[in-house]
Motif scaffolding. Structure first.
Motif, PDB file in Angstrom:
ATOM      1  N   ARG A 264      80.890  11.022  -2.278  1.00 25.49           N
ATOM      2  CA  ARG A 264      79.549  11.551  -2.023  1.00 25.49           C
ATOM      3  C   ARG A 264      78.789  10.585  -1.131  1.00 25.49           C
ATOM      4  N   SER A 265      77.976  11.126  -0.277  1.00 26.78           N
ATOM      5  CA  SER A 265      77.266  10.284   0.691  1.00 26.78           C
ATOM      6  C   SER A 265      76.194   9.423   0.038  1.00 26.78           C
ATOM      7  N   ASP A 266      75.793   9.777  -1.208  1.00 29.87           N
ATOM      8  CA  ASP A 266      74.714   9.028  -1.852  1.00 29.87           C
ATOM      9  C   ASP A 266      75.218   8.004  -2.864  1.00 29.87           C
ATOM     10  N   LYS A 267      76.552   7.829  -2.943  1.00 29.78           N
ATOM     11  CA  LYS A 267      77.101   6.886  -3.904  1.00 29.78           C
ATOM     12  C   LYS A 267      78.145   5.989  -3.237  1.00 29.78           C
ATOM     13  N   LYS A 314      77.242   2.599   1.625  1.00 27.18           N
ATOM     14  CA  LYS A 314      76.886   3.984   1.943  1.00 27.18           C
ATOM     15  C   LYS A 314      76.743   4.204   3.445  1.00 27.18           C
ATOM     16  N   ASP A 315      76.557   3.130   4.201  1.00 23.86           N
ATOM     17  CA  ASP A 315      76.444   3.265   5.659  1.00 23.86           C
ATOM     18  C   ASP A 315      77.695   3.875   6.267  1.00 23.86           C
ATOM     19  N   TYR A 316      78.836   3.690   5.597  1.00 28.03           N
ATOM     20  CA  TYR A 316      80.096   4.238   6.105  1.00 28.03           C
ATOM     21  C   TYR A 316      80.334   5.666   5.624  1.00 28.03           C
ATOM     22  N   LEU A 317      79.386   6.209   4.844  1.00 24.80           N
ATOM     23  CA  LEU A 317      79.583   7.529   4.241  1.00 24.80           C
ATOM     24  C   LEU A 317      78.689   8.592   4.863  1.00 24.80           C
ATOM     25  N   LYS A 318      78.179   8.328   6.048  1.00 23.61           N
ATOM     26  CA  LYS A 318      77.303   9.299   6.710  1.00 23.61           C
ATOM     27  C   LYS A 318      78.090  10.351   7.498  1.00 23.61           C
ATOM     28  N   TYR A 319      79.419  10.182   7.537  1.00 22.35           N
ATOM     29  CA  TYR A 319      80.258  11.132   8.252  1.00 22.35           C
ATOM     30  C   TYR A 319      80.832  12.168   7.289  1.00 22.35           C
ATOM     31  N   LYS A 320      81.386  13.231   7.827  1.00 24.76           N
ATOM     32  CA  LYS A 320      82.041  14.226   6.974  1.00 24.76           C
ATOM     33  C   LYS A 320      83.388  13.704   6.465  1.00 24.76           C
ATOM     34  N   LYS A 321      84.018  12.855   7.283  1.00 24.86           N
ATOM     35  CA  LYS A 321      85.308  12.269   6.904  1.00 24.86           C
ATOM     36  C   LYS A 321      85.369  10.838   7.421  1.00 24.86           C
ATOM     37  N   ILE A 322      86.031   9.975   6.655  1.00 24.87           N
ATOM     38  CA  ILE A 322      86.405   8.657   7.156  1.00 24.87           C
ATOM     39  C   ILE A 322      87.858   8.405   6.763  1.00 24.87           C
ATOM     40  N   TYR A 323      88.489   7.452   7.422  1.00 24.72           N
ATOM     41  CA  TYR A 323      89.909   7.191   7.225  1.00 24.72           C
ATOM     42  C   TYR A 323      90.109   5.695   6.967  1.00 24.72           C
ATOM     43  N   TYR A 324      91.098   5.373   6.130  1.00 24.16           N
ATOM     44  CA  TYR A 324      91.314   3.954   5.822  1.00 24.16           C
ATOM     45  C   TYR A 324      92.772   3.679   5.481  1.00 24.16           C
ATOM     46  N   GLU A 325      93.159   2.408   5.594  1.00 26.73           N
ATOM     47  CA  GLU A 325      94.450   1.925   5.116  1.00 26.73           C
ATOM     48  C   GLU A 325      94.271   0.489   4.641  1.00 26.73           C
ATOM     49  N   ILE A 326      95.173   0.060   3.739  1.00 25.48           N
ATOM     50  CA  ILE A 326      95.096  -1.276   3.158  1.00 25.48           C
ATOM     51  C   ILE A 326      96.208  -2.134   3.745  1.00 25.48           C
ATOM     52  N   ASP A 327      95.855  -3.321   4.192  1.00 24.52           N
ATOM     53  CA  ASP A 327      96.812  -4.236   4.810  1.00 24.52           C
ATOM     54  C   ASP A 327      96.806  -5.556   4.038  1.00 24.52           C
ATOM     55  N   ALA A 328      97.995  -6.018   3.601  1.00 22.66           N
ATOM     56  CA  ALA A 328      98.091  -7.260   2.816  1.00 22.66           C
ATOM     57  C   ALA A 328      99.073  -8.218   3.485  1.00 22.66           C
ATOM     58  N   LYS A 351      77.867  15.824   1.026  1.00 25.77           N
ATOM     59  CA  LYS A 351      76.497  15.367   1.128  1.00 25.77           C
ATOM     60  C   LYS A 351      75.869  15.295  -0.254  1.00 25.77           C
ATOM     61  N   GLY A 352      75.275  14.152  -0.572  1.00 20.41           N
ATOM     62  CA  GLY A 352      74.665  13.970  -1.878  1.00 20.41           C
ATOM     63  C   GLY A 352      73.222  14.430  -1.909  1.00 20.41           C
ATOM     64  N   LYS A 353      72.581  14.285  -3.063  1.00 19.06           N
ATOM     65  CA  LYS A 353      71.197  14.688  -3.230  1.00 19.06           C
ATOM     66  C   LYS A 353      70.282  13.742  -2.478  1.00 19.06           C
ATOM     67  N   SER A 354      69.078  14.262  -2.107  1.00 17.14           N
ATOM     68  CA  SER A 354      68.088  13.442  -1.409  1.00 17.14           C
ATOM     69  C   SER A 354      67.566  12.360  -2.327  1.00 17.14           C
ATOM     70  N   SER A 355      67.257  11.210  -1.752  1.00 13.06           N
ATOM     71  CA  SER A 355      66.740  10.101  -2.544  1.00 13.06           C
ATOM     72  C   SER A 355      65.244  10.239  -2.825  1.00 13.06           C
ATOM     73  N   LYS A 356      64.540  11.203  -2.136  1.00 16.30           N
ATOM     74  CA  LYS A 356      63.118  11.428  -2.353  1.00 16.30           C
ATOM     75  C   LYS A 356      62.927  12.391  -3.518  1.00 16.30           C
ATOM     76  N   LYS A 357      62.496  11.885  -4.659  1.00 16.26           N
ATOM     77  CA  LYS A 357      62.370  12.702  -5.857  1.00 16.26           C
ATOM     78  C   LYS A 357      60.920  13.160  -6.037  1.00 16.26           C
ATOM     79  N   PRO A 358      60.663  14.448  -6.375  1.00 17.81           N
ATOM     80  CA  PRO A 358      59.292  14.912  -6.645  1.00 17.81           C
ATOM     81  C   PRO A 358      58.768  14.303  -7.943  1.00 17.81           C
ATOM     82  N   PHE A 359      57.420  14.172  -8.051  1.00 15.36           N
ATOM     83  CA  PHE A 359      56.862  13.676  -9.300  1.00 15.36           C
ATOM     84  C   PHE A 359      55.837  14.686  -9.813  1.00 15.36           C
ATOM     85  N   PHE A 360      55.552  14.568 -11.106  1.00 18.73           N
ATOM     86  CA  PHE A 360      54.678  15.542 -11.744  1.00 18.73           C
ATOM     87  C   PHE A 360      53.492  14.830 -12.383  1.00 18.73           C
ATOM     88  N   ILE A 361      52.330  15.482 -12.340  1.00 18.28           N
ATOM     89  CA  ILE A 361      51.122  14.975 -13.002  1.00 18.28           C
ATOM     90  C   ILE A 361      50.606  16.059 -13.938  1.00 18.28           C
TER      91      ILE A 361
END
Length: 392
Positions: A264-267, A314-328, A351-361
């Motif tokens: 998810r883009s928000d985690k 999360k900066d790397y999660l703004k795309y629809k897809k990313i690719y990776y491999e592990i090298d040791a 795409k995750g939920k927006s970080s702007k949450k509504p508040f109630f009074i």
């Protein structure tokens, strides 16, 4: 370099052949059989030795020449000691002693294979049964195949196609795609007075795997190396430990990893791998590619035991897809990569939920949605909310 040039280069390399084992067979001792029967078996064995792809059969003329020079009668050279001595003069590595007898109408055939360097019997084959002289060729073929099975195939690296080593054996000696060889290099050689090698010291250089095979040659890829692999190095099938490198690690690190397929883009995403190696791990990194072709390298952190982790920002999660491999990489420079059969692992990002949450009074018994509407009320009431006591 075009394909035609590569093909010519490859064919020229495989014209060289790995060194066959030199073997001599002097005679066949007959027990309760005619001399003609012994001679027939001798000729059959000699013929099959000549046809072998792993053996150089020392010709009768060469044997008789040495015997004549040394004033030795062939019929009198039947002991192991005599045949070993003549074998050394011929430059033979092995000498074969044949025996044939006849029991209850069946020929019983056996051979002793003598190691010339050690001067002792290396192995015995038989007795093999034959009903008649007509079956001698079949029996001889069976015996020679058993002798061949005890001869190690040690290819030589005779050149390179690009950066890939080429060895001088192929399908003709059972080499298959996927076969793994340990590369060695001869460092020290000790010879006796006659020039016979009596001791050699080999150094382990690395490991290669066959990726392409022709009849008399094969192309390999380098799996790991301690030094640069060069023309003239040897390749021993499977594992091999040199005399002066009893604890050398030429194995690449073992990476155990469960690929991440969704995120998810928000985690943040936590990538986890278990990585082990005999000599210890020097470095573990993750190669990342984006849909736009951007590439990054991030380093994994060692946690408890053999566990390595990386928290992918999360900066790397703004795309629809990313690719990776592990090298040791281990302490000896051996490298391994964990990916999807040569391709990068693929993470599909939702795409995750927006970080702007509504508040109630709470206003009296009503609930007012926070945000722009609340601002409107505050502005038009002088900063006071209806139903609440005035501010002091």
């Amino acid at each position: 370099m075009n394909r035609k040039v590569l093909l010519i280069f490859f064919i020229s390399l495989i014209l060289f052949c790995f060194e066959k084992q030199r073997i001599a067979i002097f005679s066949v001792q007959g027990i309760n059989v005619d001399e003609g029967v012994s001679t027939a078996l001798l000729m059959s064995l000699s013929s099959e030795l000549t046809n072998s792809k792993r053996i150089t059969n020392i010709e009768r003329a060469e044997i008789e020449k040495i015997l004549k020079e040394q004033a030795i009668q062939l019929s009198g050279c039947t002991s192991i000691e005599c045949q070993v001595e003549v074998g050394r003069m011929l430059g033979a590595e092995k000498v074969i002693l044949g025996i044939i007898s006849k029991v209850e109408g069946l020929y019983l055939i056996s051979v002793k294979v003598v190691d010339v360097t050690l001067g002792s019997i290396e192995s015995e084959i038989g007795p093999v049964k034959a009903k008649s002289v007509d079956e001698f060729m079949i029996v001889s073929r069976e015996i020679v195949r058993k002798i061949e099975n005890n001869i190690p195939v040690i290819p030589e690296i005779v050149g390179f196609l690009g950066e890939q080593p080429v060895i001088d054996v192929g399908r003709n000696l059972g080499i298959q795609i996927g076969d793994v060889f340990t590369v060695t290099r001869i460092k020290d050689v000790v010879k006796d007075k006659e020039g016979k090698v009596i001791f050699k010291n080999e150094e382990v250089i690395g490991k290669i795997k066959v990726v392409s095979v022709q009849e008399e040659g094969a192309v390999c890829e380098i799996i790991s190396k301690l030094k640069d692999i060069v023309k003239g190095d040897y390749a021993r099938k499977g594992e091999y430990v040199g005399i002066d490198r009893t604890k050398v690690d030429i194995e690449p690190p073992l990476i155990e990893h469960t690929p991440i397929k969704f995120a998810r883009s928000d985690k943040p995403v936590k990538i986890i791998a278990k990585i082990t190696d005999k000599s210890g791990i020097k470095e573990v990194n993750i190669g990342i590619k984006t849909e736009e072709g951007e590439q990054y390298k991030l380093w994994m952190k060692k946690e408890k035991g053999d566990i390595y982790t990386l928290l992918l920002p999360k900066d790397y999660l703004k795309y629809k897809k990313i690719y990776y491999e592990i090298d040791a990489i281990d302490m000896n420079g051996n490298r391994s990569t964990s990916n999807d059969n040569g391709n990068y692992y693929e993470i599909n990002i939702k795409k995750g939920k927006s970080s702007k949450k509504p508040f109630f009074i709470i206003v009296g018994s009503s609930i007012v949605l926070g945000g722009g509407f609340t601002y409107f009320i505050l502005k038009n009431t002088g900063g006071e909310l209806p139903g609440l006591p005035p501010r002091p």
